[in-house]
Design a protein around this motif. Structure first.
Motif, PDB file in Angstrom:
ATOM      1  N   GLY A  62     -31.492  -2.097  86.385  1.00 42.51           N
ATOM      2  CA  GLY A  62     -31.631  -0.907  85.563  1.00 42.51           C
ATOM      3  C   GLY A  62     -30.845   0.256  86.121  1.00 42.51           C
ATOM      4  N   LEU A  63     -30.832   0.350  87.446  1.00 48.37           N
ATOM      5  CA  LEU A  63     -30.089   1.421  88.117  1.00 48.37           C
ATOM      6  C   LEU A  63     -28.598   1.348  87.828  1.00 48.37           C
ATOM      7  CD1 LEU A  63     -29.745   3.646  90.333  1.00 48.37           C
ATOM      8  CD2 LEU A  63     -29.654   1.783  91.989  1.00 48.37           C
ATOM      9  N   VAL A  64     -27.996   0.199  88.066  1.00 43.45           N
ATOM     10  CA  VAL A  64     -26.541   0.101  87.944  1.00 43.45           C
ATOM     11  C   VAL A  64     -26.074   0.005  86.501  1.00 43.45           C
ATOM     12  CG1 VAL A  64     -26.355  -0.953  90.225  1.00 43.45           C
ATOM     13  CG2 VAL A  64     -26.547  -2.430  88.222  1.00 43.45           C
ATOM     14  N   SER A  65     -26.993  -0.341  85.581  1.00 45.04           N
ATOM     15  CA  SER A  65     -26.573  -0.556  84.188  1.00 45.04           C
ATOM     16  C   SER A  65     -26.731   0.671  83.305  1.00 45.04           C
ATOM     17  CB  SER A  65     -27.366  -1.712  83.575  1.00 45.04           C
ATOM     18  OG  SER A  65     -28.739  -1.374  83.447  1.00 45.04           O
ATOM     19  N   GLN A  66     -27.402   1.713  83.779  1.00 43.70           N
ATOM     20  CA  GLN A  66     -27.708   2.829  82.886  1.00 43.70           C
ATOM     21  C   GLN A  66     -26.463   3.524  82.349  1.00 43.70           C
ATOM     22  OE1 GLN A  66     -31.233   5.432  83.485  1.00 43.70           O
ATOM     23  NE2 GLN A  66     -31.400   4.395  85.456  1.00 43.70           N
ATOM     24  N   GLY A 113     -34.998  -8.146  81.229  1.00 46.60           N
ATOM     25  CA  GLY A 113     -35.737  -7.112  80.523  1.00 46.60           C
ATOM     26  C   GLY A 113     -35.231  -5.716  80.821  1.00 46.60           C
ATOM     27  N   ALA A 114     -34.796  -5.505  82.072  1.00 44.98           N
ATOM     28  CA  ALA A 114     -34.282  -4.186  82.446  1.00 44.98           C
ATOM     29  C   ALA A 114     -32.997  -3.861  81.694  1.00 44.98           C
ATOM     30  CB  ALA A 114     -34.038  -4.129  83.951  1.00 44.98           C
ATOM     31  N   LEU A 115     -32.131  -4.846  81.524  1.00 45.09           N
ATOM     32  CA  LEU A 115     -30.877  -4.616  80.795  1.00 45.09           C
ATOM     33  C   LEU A 115     -31.165  -4.171  79.360  1.00 45.09           C
ATOM     34  CD1 LEU A 115     -28.716  -7.628  82.028  1.00 45.09           C
ATOM     35  CD2 LEU A 115     -28.242  -5.196  82.406  1.00 45.09           C
ATOM     36  N   ALA A 116     -32.125  -4.828  78.721  1.00 45.04           N
ATOM     37  CA  ALA A 116     -32.467  -4.463  77.346  1.00 45.04           C
ATOM     38  C   ALA A 116     -33.245  -3.154  77.295  1.00 45.04           C
ATOM     39  CB  ALA A 116     -33.263  -5.589  76.701  1.00 45.04           C
ATOM     40  N   GLY A 117     -34.232  -3.014  78.174  1.00 47.80           N
ATOM     41  CA  GLY A 117     -35.086  -1.835  78.133  1.00 47.80           C
ATOM     42  C   GLY A 117     -34.351  -0.549  78.425  1.00 47.80           C
ATOM     43  N   ALA A 350     -24.055   8.606  77.644  1.00 48.63           N
ATOM     44  CA  ALA A 350     -23.545   8.143  78.934  1.00 48.63           C
ATOM     45  C   ALA A 350     -24.020   9.052  80.057  1.00 48.63           C
ATOM     46  CB  ALA A 350     -22.023   8.089  78.906  1.00 48.63           C
ATOM     47  N   ALA A 351     -24.071  10.357  79.788  1.00 50.27           N
ATOM     48  CA  ALA A 351     -24.579  11.290  80.804  1.00 50.27           C
ATOM     49  C   ALA A 351     -26.064  11.066  81.045  1.00 50.27           C
ATOM     50  CB  ALA A 351     -24.318  12.731  80.378  1.00 50.27           C
ATOM     51  N   GLN A 352     -26.824  10.760  79.987  1.00 51.15           N
ATOM     52  CA  GLN A 352     -28.218  10.367  80.194  1.00 51.15           C
ATOM     53  C   GLN A 352     -28.289   9.177  81.142  1.00 51.15           C
ATOM     54  OE1 GLN A 352     -31.396  10.704  76.980  1.00 51.15           O
ATOM     55  NE2 GLN A 352     -29.597  10.174  75.773  1.00 51.15           N
ATOM     56  N   GLY A 353     -27.375   8.229  80.968  1.00 47.05           N
ATOM     57  CA  GLY A 353     -27.355   7.061  81.846  1.00 47.05           C
ATOM     58  C   GLY A 353     -26.999   7.415  83.268  1.00 47.05           C
ATOM     59  N   ALA A 354     -25.994   8.296  83.431  1.00 47.08           N
ATOM     60  CA  ALA A 354     -25.582   8.682  84.777  1.00 47.08           C
ATOM     61  C   ALA A 354     -26.697   9.426  85.507  1.00 47.08           C
ATOM     62  CB  ALA A 354     -24.322   9.549  84.702  1.00 47.08           C
ATOM     63  N   VAL A 358     -29.293   8.144  88.836  1.00 45.60           N
ATOM     64  CA  VAL A 358     -29.710   8.877  90.042  1.00 45.60           C
ATOM     65  C   VAL A 358     -31.227   8.953  90.113  1.00 45.60           C
ATOM     66  CG1 VAL A 358     -29.483  11.038  91.320  1.00 45.60           C
ATOM     67  CG2 VAL A 358     -27.548  10.188  89.989  1.00 45.60           C
ATOM     68  N   HIS A 359     -31.874   9.214  88.972  1.00 44.51           N
ATOM     69  CA  HIS A 359     -33.333   9.247  88.941  1.00 44.51           C
ATOM     70  C   HIS A 359     -33.920   7.894  89.348  1.00 44.51           C
ATOM     71  CE1 HIS A 359     -33.782  12.880  85.972  1.00 44.51           C
ATOM     72  NE2 HIS A 359     -33.062  13.167  87.042  1.00 44.51           N
TER      73      HIS A 359
END
Length: 417
Positions: A62-66, A113-117, A350-354, A358-359
């Motif tokens: 989930g961290l690296v894919s956001q 599940g993390a990739l989809a969620g 994309a910024a939400q993901g970046a 970090v979160h």
């Protein structure tokens, strides 16, 4: 350009569909959540450290894919289909776990599940922004979050009332029911109601014109966005494991009642999250984002400290009410602050993901740290450590973070123009 000039006309049908979708996604967005830890602990005799390690794989993915998935949400127009596919995948991976409750099977299910969620929250936020526009987005984001928590409370109440008769199976039944409701709700959002350029954070006079910075340069070039990302990481480091720790503690001290106590903790928090998120959506423009966000840090630090004062179930569940304050405010304000600071970039999702990446670092680090502390020093030491982290994050936010609402700070991407 005024906010009114970049707000699409109201679309009651689309907003009603968003209402039901926000409610229905409440049991799907995070999979089994805290119930998974209790299920593995009580039904299959896993220890806390093994649970934390197995779940950390999904957390890392989930961290690296956001950010990549945020870029996908920005780029793809078929946002309804993307959200529907994510619902199906998360539900399927949750249903696999009872069939193969082994370490690597649980870890693999967590990864998929993390990739989809990870796509669900930014996709819902993008659809909302594309439907209501920037002027009404703070109110819409607060409404989404309030309905999400209301749905979560209702679903956990069903689990609480039926678990004594049905057992653990009710957790998985509710996943199927809410997944089906979510898919129906997605189909009720009219495709033509979404302005796909507004949904990615572009303004009308910038759509299709000029070079746009990359998502990571958008984050790194903005001091406020960096501060928001780093202090948010501290919030999630402190908040992430708390509900699971309380649920585990209650399950161990009251054998056979773990699912019921987990549901009770969730309901206690959700009853406060609903008005907290609604308040954030209603007052964020008038009061500003910063004071509301600071209240979330204060509630989290206090919550961790209070957990150490008593082991009685009524006390632990009562303290869980403070989770509603923090999570309700944070959930409603996160997309709003990111939208404030990325207006005009075309990289809202994309910024939400970046920032979310970090979160998530904070949440992942805390899982390993807390597992170690519980095994070696006990639950009280873990709660005090998490409370201290929350206090540090709040202090940094107070000192370093500016107000971001319109008229207080020029959005980062506009500064760069």
């Amino acid at each position: 350009m005024s906010d009114a000039a970049i707000s699409p006309p109201p679309n009651p049908r689309a907003e009603r569909a968003l209402d039901f979708l926000s409610f229905a996604l409440s049991d799907v967005r995070y999979g089994l959540g805290a119930y998974l830890a209790v299920y593995l602990l009580t039904e299959h005799a896993w220890d806390e450290a093994s649970i934390g390690l197995a779940l950390s794989f999904g957390g890392m993915v989930g961290l690296v894919s956001q950010t990549p998935l945020g870029i996908l949400v920005d780029a793809i127009r078929a946002k309804r289909a993307l959200l529907g596919c994510a619902v199906v995948v998360v539900t399927a991976t949750s249903l696999v776990i009872p069939l193969a409750p082994h370490f690597w099977a649980v870890a693999a299910a967590g990864v998929i599940g993390a990739l989809a969620g990870t796509t669900m929250s930014p996709t819902l936020a993008a659809m909302s922004l594309g439907i209501v526009g920037p002027a009404r987005f703070a109110h819409r984001a607060g409404r989404n979050e309030a309905l999400f928590h209301f749905g979560n409370a209702a679903i956990n109440l069903v689990i609480l009332l039926t678990a004594p008769f049905v057992g653990t199976a009710i957790v998985f039944v509710m996943m199927v029911v809410t997944a089906a409701a979510s898919l129906w709700a997605v189909t009720r959002v009219p495709a033509n109601a979404i302005d796909y350029e507004l949904a990615r954070g572009l303004l009308p006079d910038r759509q299709g014109h000029g070079h746009r910075p990359s998502p990571w340069s958008t984050l790194l070039a903005s001091r406020p966005l960096m501060i928001f990302a780093l202090t948010g990481a501290l919030f999630h480091m402190a908040n992430g494991p708390m509900l699971a720790l309380v649920a585990q503690r209650l399950a161990l001290s009251h054998p056979g009642q773990g699912i019921m106590f987990t549901a009770a903790c969730a309901i206690a928090a959700q009853t406060i999250m609903v008005p907290a998120a609604a308040l954030a959506g209603a007052r964020a423009d008038a009061w500003g984002r910063k004071p509301l966000f600071l209240v979330a840090f204060v509630a989290l630090a206090l919550r961790g400290s209070l957990y150490t004062l008593s082991d009685h179930p009524a006390w632990l569940i009562g303290v869980q009410l403070l989770d509603g304050v923090g999570a309700g405010l944070i959930g409603a304000l996160f997309p709003v602050i990111v939208a404030d600071l990325t207006t005009g970039s075309g990289h809202f999702n994309a910024a939400q993901g970046a920032v979310g990446t970090v979160h998530a670092i904070g949440g992942i680090l805390s899982g390993t740290l807390v597992g170690f502390l519980v095994v070696n020093a006990g639950y009280h030491a873990a709660f005090l450590a998490l409370s201290s982290i929350a206090a540090a994050g709040g202090l940094i936010f107070l000192i370093a973070m500016p107000e971001t609402r319109v008229g207080s700070t020029v959005p980062m991407v506009l500064q760069a123009k």
